[in-house]
Design an enzyme around this catalytic site. Structure first.
Site, PDB file in Angstrom:
ATOM      1  N   PHE A 132       2.706   5.761   5.643  1.00  0.00           N
ATOM      2  CA  PHE A 132       1.788   5.047   6.358  1.00  0.00           C
ATOM      3  C   PHE A 132       0.857   4.058   5.598  1.00  0.00           C
ATOM      4  O   PHE A 132       0.874   4.523   4.699  1.00  0.00           O
ATOM      5  CB  PHE A 132       0.959   5.660   7.485  1.00  0.00           C
ATOM      6  CG  PHE A 132       1.618   7.202   7.872  1.00  0.00           C
ATOM      7  CD1 PHE A 132       2.976   7.036   8.770  1.00  0.00           C
ATOM      8  CD2 PHE A 132       1.591   8.319   7.099  1.00  0.00           C
ATOM      9  CE1 PHE A 132       3.866   8.065   8.910  1.00  0.00           C
ATOM     10  CE2 PHE A 132       2.507   9.527   7.020  1.00  0.00           C
ATOM     11  CZ  PHE A 132       3.308   9.180   8.284  1.00  0.00           C
ATOM     12  N   GLY A 149       0.509  -1.080  -0.024  1.00  0.00           N
ATOM     13  CA  GLY A 149      -0.041   0.425   0.052  1.00  0.00           C
ATOM     14  C   GLY A 149       0.681   1.054  -0.399  1.00  0.00           C
ATOM     15  O   GLY A 149       1.942   1.428  -0.388  1.00  0.00           O
ATOM     16  N   CYS A 150       0.834   2.273   0.987  1.00  0.00           N
ATOM     17  CA  CYS A 150       1.250   3.779   0.690  1.00  0.00           C
ATOM     18  C   CYS A 150       2.472   4.006   0.579  1.00  0.00           C
ATOM     19  O   CYS A 150       3.032   4.640   0.605  1.00  0.00           O
ATOM     20  CB  CYS A 150      -0.209   4.560   1.561  1.00  0.00           C
ATOM     21  SG  CYS A 150      -1.896   4.758   0.424  1.00  0.00           S
ATOM     22  N   TYR A 151       2.671   2.946   2.133  1.00  0.00           N
ATOM     23  CA  TYR A 151       4.301   2.962   2.497  1.00  0.00           C
ATOM     24  C   TYR A 151       4.985   2.152   1.465  1.00  0.00           C
ATOM     25  O   TYR A 151       6.053   1.935   1.850  1.00  0.00           O
ATOM     26  CB  TYR A 151       4.364   2.547   3.918  1.00  0.00           C
ATOM     27  CG  TYR A 151       4.047   1.372   4.660  1.00  0.00           C
ATOM     28  CD1 TYR A 151       5.302   0.510   4.622  1.00  0.00           C
ATOM     29  CD2 TYR A 151       3.078   0.624   4.532  1.00  0.00           C
ATOM     30  CE1 TYR A 151       4.881  -1.052   4.663  1.00  0.00           C
ATOM     31  CE2 TYR A 151       2.767  -0.689   5.181  1.00  0.00           C
ATOM     32  CZ  TYR A 151       3.734  -1.425   4.789  1.00  0.00           C
ATOM     33  OH  TYR A 151       3.564  -2.484   4.972  1.00  0.00           O
TER      34      TYR A 151
END
Length: 343
Positions: A329, A131-133
């Site tokens: 995160f 995901g985002c991290y």
């Protein structure tokens, strides 16, 4: 670095031209406020809902389209990064790809290595569903390779969140409204190479992570028959508030530094509340968060490429920051950080 973006879409037009009809009655009023307060002005969309509604598509249809759209976008980003670094594709020792919005085999790593003319001996790594991290452990993996092997490595983060618009719901699902209001598409490639005299760039000094598995249900990315469905709890900022300051202080203390010694902050803009929480916990001035807020406004949350877009903005300043701390995160809940220094 190299950046590639699909066409831009105006946030207000996305609301009035598509998403307003997605929601009805009281739900529409709440959704409109969420869109208005998202901090997003424009986003990029490989599949623009104003002209093509994929909300009813099967996952199979979305994955086929992912391959069609992600390949040229990723190729453009990689070619720009290699040109900027003065390298040929055949010079790359490790090619790593981060993506959680589409899957196929052969994947982007194999097909792009073929199309770009990388050596058959080039090693490859695919990082999915972080995901985002994901960009930050990606940087960790390729920088470790560069250090151990003394050869250049390449990281590509490519996400097409526009493929995962969900169908209208009979009741208010705030998490889905937030996702529909925030996410955009992008591809960013980064070249890392062994440190050499008279070579200017950012040296990767350390990569750190903290995961709180007791909050694993706060963020999710579920494969459904209608694409990938994101779960996003409103308690995520509370978890970040608990962990971000101790993590940052410990990382910096290991290098004899404090928050005041960092003059460049690349904080993943998971949303305005995420940025507000990090700013408050680290006691940062508004200027420290300016690049993160501007990336959110211009691109939205593009998942893994987003923190790299902020790094690109920082390095392009007339006076680039000397020390940069990148923070991102994602599911876990997981916090990742990378400390970099201009050399």
């Amino acid at each position: 670095m190299g950046v590639a973006l699909p066409p831009s879409a105006d946030q207000d037009e996305l609301w009035s031209g598509y998403f307003a009809a997605h929601y009805q009655g009281r739900t529409a009023a709440i959704a409109e406020r969420i869109f208005a307060n998202s901090g997003v002005r424009t986003r990029q969309a490989a599949v623009n809902p104003l002209t093509e509604d994929v909300s009813g598509w099967s996952t199979e249809q979305r994955m086929r389209r992912y391959q069609e759209e992600a390949l040229p976008l990723g190729k453009e980003a990689v070619e720009r990064a290699l040109t900027s670094a003065g390298l040929a594709a055949a010079d790359v020792g490790l090619f790593a790809v981060c993506s959680c919005t589409g899957y196929a085999t052969p994947g982007l790593d194999i097909l792009l290595a073929r199309d770009l003319g990388m050596s058959p001996r080039t090693q490859r790594l695919f990082i999915g569903h972080m995901g985002c991290y994901a960009a930050l452990p990606g940087i960790g993996a390729v920088s470790d390779f560069v250090t151990a092997r003394g050869r250049p490595a390449l990281l590509l983060c490519a996400e097409l969140t526009s493929l995962h618009i969900q169908p209208p719901a009979a009741r208010l699902e705030t998490q889905q409204v937030v996702c529909h209001a925030l996410f955009g598409d992008a591809a960013v490639a980064v070249v890392l190479r062994p440190e050499e005299p008279n070579q200017r760039g950012y040296a990767v000094r350390e990569v750190a992570a903290v995961t709180d598995p007791t909050t694993a249900d706060h963020m999710s990315w579920q494969v459904t028959d209608l694409g990938f469905r994101m779960g996003l709890s409103n308690r995520v900022p509370q978890v970040l508030a608990r962990h971000v300051r101790p993590m940052v202080d410990d990382l910096l203390a290991g290098h004899g530094l404090t928050v005041a010694d960092v003059d460049g902050w690349a904080v993943h803009p998971g949303g305005p509340r995420i940025l507000d929480t990090v700013q408050r916990q680290l006691e940062l001035p508004d200027s420290a968060m300016a690049a993160s807020r501007e990336v959110l406004a211009t691109y939205g949350n593009c998942s893994s490429p987003t923190v790299l877009l902020i790094l690109d903005a920082l390095r392009r300043r007339p006076e680039p920051p000397r020390r940069v701390l990148a923070l991102a995160f994602g599911p876990g809940l997981t916090l990742y950080a990378v400390l970099m220094e201009l050399v």
